[in-house]
Design an enzyme around this catalytic site. Structure first.
Site, PDB file in Angstrom:
ATOM      1  N   GLU A 177      -6.848   5.057   7.939  1.00  0.00           N
ATOM      2  CA  GLU A 177      -6.557   6.294   7.587  1.00  0.00           C
ATOM      3  C   GLU A 177      -7.614   6.858   7.063  1.00  0.00           C
ATOM      4  O   GLU A 177      -8.107   8.140   7.126  1.00  0.00           O
ATOM      5  CB  GLU A 177      -5.310   6.499   6.697  1.00  0.00           C
ATOM      6  CG  GLU A 177      -4.043   6.211   7.621  1.00  0.00           C
ATOM      7  CD  GLU A 177      -2.965   5.540   6.788  1.00  0.00           C
ATOM      8  OE1 GLU A 177      -2.904   5.653   5.443  1.00  0.00           O
ATOM      9  OE2 GLU A 177      -1.977   5.149   7.435  1.00  0.00           O
TER      10      GLU A 177
ATOM     11  N   HIS B  12      -9.786   1.536   4.893  1.00  0.00           N
ATOM     12  CA  HIS B  12      -8.546   1.644   5.753  1.00  0.00           C
ATOM     13  C   HIS B  12      -8.362   2.664   6.654  1.00  0.00           C
ATOM     14  O   HIS B  12      -9.393   3.439   6.833  1.00  0.00           O
ATOM     15  CB  HIS B  12      -7.162   2.310   4.732  1.00  0.00           C
ATOM     16  CG  HIS B  12      -5.812   2.265   5.080  1.00  0.00           C
ATOM     17  ND1 HIS B  12      -5.434   2.837   6.218  1.00  0.00           N
ATOM     18  CD2 HIS B  12      -4.842   1.173   4.951  1.00  0.00           C
ATOM     19  CE1 HIS B  12      -4.006   2.531   6.711  1.00  0.00           C
ATOM     20  NE2 HIS B  12      -3.757   1.546   5.858  1.00  0.00           N
TER      21      HIS B  12
ATOM     22  N   ASN C  95       0.873  -0.975  -0.126  1.00  0.00           N
ATOM     23  CA  ASN C  95       0.123  -0.134   0.090  1.00  0.00           C
ATOM     24  C   ASN C  95       0.982   1.273   0.097  1.00  0.00           C
ATOM     25  O   ASN C  95       1.532   1.491   1.054  1.00  0.00           O
ATOM     26  CB  ASN C  95      -0.771  -0.016   1.156  1.00  0.00           C
ATOM     27  CG  ASN C  95      -1.768   1.132   1.490  1.00  0.00           C
ATOM     28  OD1 ASN C  95      -1.925   2.095   0.502  1.00  0.00           O
ATOM     29  ND2 ASN C  95      -2.670   1.740   2.546  1.00  0.00           N
TER      30      ASN C  95
ATOM     31  N   GLU D 133      -5.402  -4.944  10.343  1.00  0.00           N
ATOM     32  CA  GLU D 133      -4.502  -3.812  10.622  1.00  0.00           C
ATOM     33  C   GLU D 133      -4.674  -3.256  11.990  1.00  0.00           C
ATOM     34  O   GLU D 133      -5.409  -2.151  12.161  1.00  0.00           O
ATOM     35  CB  GLU D 133      -4.488  -2.670   9.554  1.00  0.00           C
ATOM     36  CG  GLU D 133      -4.203  -3.441   8.081  1.00  0.00           C
ATOM     37  CD  GLU D 133      -3.322  -2.320   7.261  1.00  0.00           C
ATOM     38  OE1 GLU D 133      -2.541  -2.673   6.551  1.00  0.00           O
ATOM     39  OE2 GLU D 133      -4.141  -1.266   7.177  1.00  0.00           O
TER      40      GLU D 133
ATOM     41  N   GLY E 183       2.516   2.265  10.708  1.00  0.00           N
ATOM     42  CA  GLY E 183       3.458   3.377  10.640  1.00  0.00           C
ATOM     43  C   GLY E 183       4.371   3.743  11.724  1.00  0.00           C
ATOM     44  O   GLY E 183       5.066   4.821  11.924  1.00  0.00           O
TER      45      GLY E 183
ATOM     46  N   SER F 167       3.679  -2.303  10.322  1.00  0.00           N
ATOM     47  CA  SER F 167       4.892  -2.421  10.405  1.00  0.00           C
ATOM     48  C   SER F 167       5.395  -3.622  10.126  1.00  0.00           C
ATOM     49  O   SER F 167       6.376  -4.089  10.528  1.00  0.00           O
ATOM     50  CB  SER F 167       5.367  -1.980  11.736  1.00  0.00           C
ATOM     51  OG  SER F 167       4.818  -0.541  12.032  1.00  0.00           O
TER      52      SER F 167
ATOM     53  N   LYS G  41       0.189   4.150  -0.013  1.00  0.00           N
ATOM     54  CA  LYS G  41      -0.600   5.316   0.478  1.00  0.00           C
ATOM     55  C   LYS G  41      -0.135   6.594  -0.605  1.00  0.00           C
ATOM     56  O   LYS G  41      -0.216   6.453  -1.750  1.00  0.00           O
ATOM     57  CB  LYS G  41      -0.100   5.532   1.773  1.00  0.00           C
ATOM     58  CG  LYS G  41      -0.261   4.399   2.688  1.00  0.00           C
ATOM     59  CD  LYS G  41       0.056   4.509   3.886  1.00  0.00           C
ATOM     60  CE  LYS G  41      -0.122   3.245   4.704  1.00  0.00           C
ATOM     61  NZ  LYS G  41      -0.030   3.247   6.049  1.00  0.00           N
TER      62      LYS G  41
HETATM   63  P1  13P Z   1       3.144   0.222   7.622  1.00  0.00           P
HETATM   64  O1  13P Z   1       3.461  -1.116   7.011  1.00  0.00           O
HETATM   65  O2  13P Z   1       3.811   1.525   7.175  1.00  0.00           O
HETATM   66  O3  13P Z   1       2.802   0.283   9.063  1.00  0.00           O
HETATM   67  O4  13P Z   1       1.664   0.503   7.054  1.00  0.00           O
HETATM   68  C1  13P Z   1       0.574  -0.547   7.081  1.00  0.00           C
HETATM   69  C2  13P Z   1      -0.328  -0.186   6.372  1.00  0.00           C
HETATM   70  O5  13P Z   1      -1.375   0.597   6.850  1.00  0.00           O
HETATM   71  C3  13P Z   1      -0.933  -0.708   5.135  1.00  0.00           C
HETATM   72  O6  13P Z   1      -2.054  -0.595   4.889  1.00  0.00           O
END
Ligand code: 13P
Length: 257
Positions: A101, A99, A13, A171, A177, A217, A15
């Site tokens: 976010e 997601h 992803n 997740e 992150g 992560s 982002k």
């Molecule tokens: P990270 O791997 O950067 O923690 O992000 C995970 C994520 O949100 C994947 O959709």
């Protein structure tokens, strides 16, 4: 990482990172690093919408193209939105929805996510439905209650055949992150419980078929332990999917027989 009944899916992803001009080089490099045999496993890159047309062409076939969002509407006066049919026409095979976010920063509701999921299924695109608890919910012992609500709300009124087409990504928000990964035991426990939920609602046959990914992560170092858990069928990877060698290493582990 053979899962017998399910495909292993290693999905990046990106982002809101990377430029379209950089993406092409990344994919060329990644293709060189992919394992020879990719039976039973799939590599996906979920890219910003501006990158899709370049990625969706025949040249990138060994890596499936995914989007990061879709409109809950089918067409019409929805400025700035992209429909499932448009994604399909651009060769998109997967799409992330729900997601954390987008739930957090764009106010996406469970009802919108349910509608988006249906749009994707109708268009023949595989939804990657994200669910996960906050740190506070985990500390209060509400992890499964919350996740169970999110899963049920998103899948409400789908047929068994439709549920079978959905990929679920667990997740935990506190692991995204942050560099703090859920332990393999914690991740396995939740993924197992999600499968149990599916078994109760849709039967053993369907629950065995649904791929459940872990995200938060995940990196080249910790992926082996996570991916070797019986109910973790792949990863949804943010930061580490932006580094070509790291992402290729994770794919290699996921594709091991
Ligand atoms: P990270 O791997 O950067 O923690 O992000 C995970 C994520 O949100 C994947 O959709």
């Amino acid at each position: 990482m053979n899962k017998k009944y399910r495909r292993v899916i290693i999905a990046g992803n990106w982002k809101m990172n990377m430029l379209p001009s950089q993406a092409k080089g990344f994919v060329e490099e990644l293709k060189k690093l992919l394992p020879q045999a990719m039976r039973g496993c799939t590599a996906v890159l979920c890219v910003p919408a501006t990158h899709i047309s370049a990625m969706g062409s025949q040249r990138f076939r060994r890596i499936s193209v995914g989007a990061q969002n879709v409109s809950e509407y089918d067409m019409g006066a929805h400025t700035g939105e992209i429909s499932a049919e448009m994604l399909k026409d651009a060769d998109v095979q997967y799409c992330i929805i729900g997601h954390s976010e987008r739930r957090q920063f764009n106010g996406e509701t469970d009802e919108q996510i349910r509608l988006k999921l249906r749009r994707l299924l109708d268009a023949g695109i595989t939804p990657i439905l994200c669910v996960g608890e906050s740190l506070q919910q985990r500390e209060l012992g509400l992890t499964m209650e919350h996740i169970s609500y999110q899963v049920k709300a998103a899948l409400a009124s789908l047929s068994e055949e439709q549920v079978r087409e959905v990929v679920i990504a667990y997740e935990p928000i506190w692991a995204i992150g942050t560099g703090v990964t859920a332990s393999a035991g914690q991740a396995q426990e939740v993924c197992f419980n999600i499968r149990e939920l599916l078994r109760k609602d849709y039967g053993a046959l369907i629950s065995r078929k649904v791929s459940i990914l872990y995200g938060g992560s995940m990196n080249a170092k910790n992926c082996r332990e996570l991916l070797s858990q019986p109910d973790i069928d792949g990863g949804l990877i943010g930061g580490a999917s932006l580094k070509v060698s790291d992402f290729a290493s994770i794919i290699a582990v996921g594709c091991e027989e």
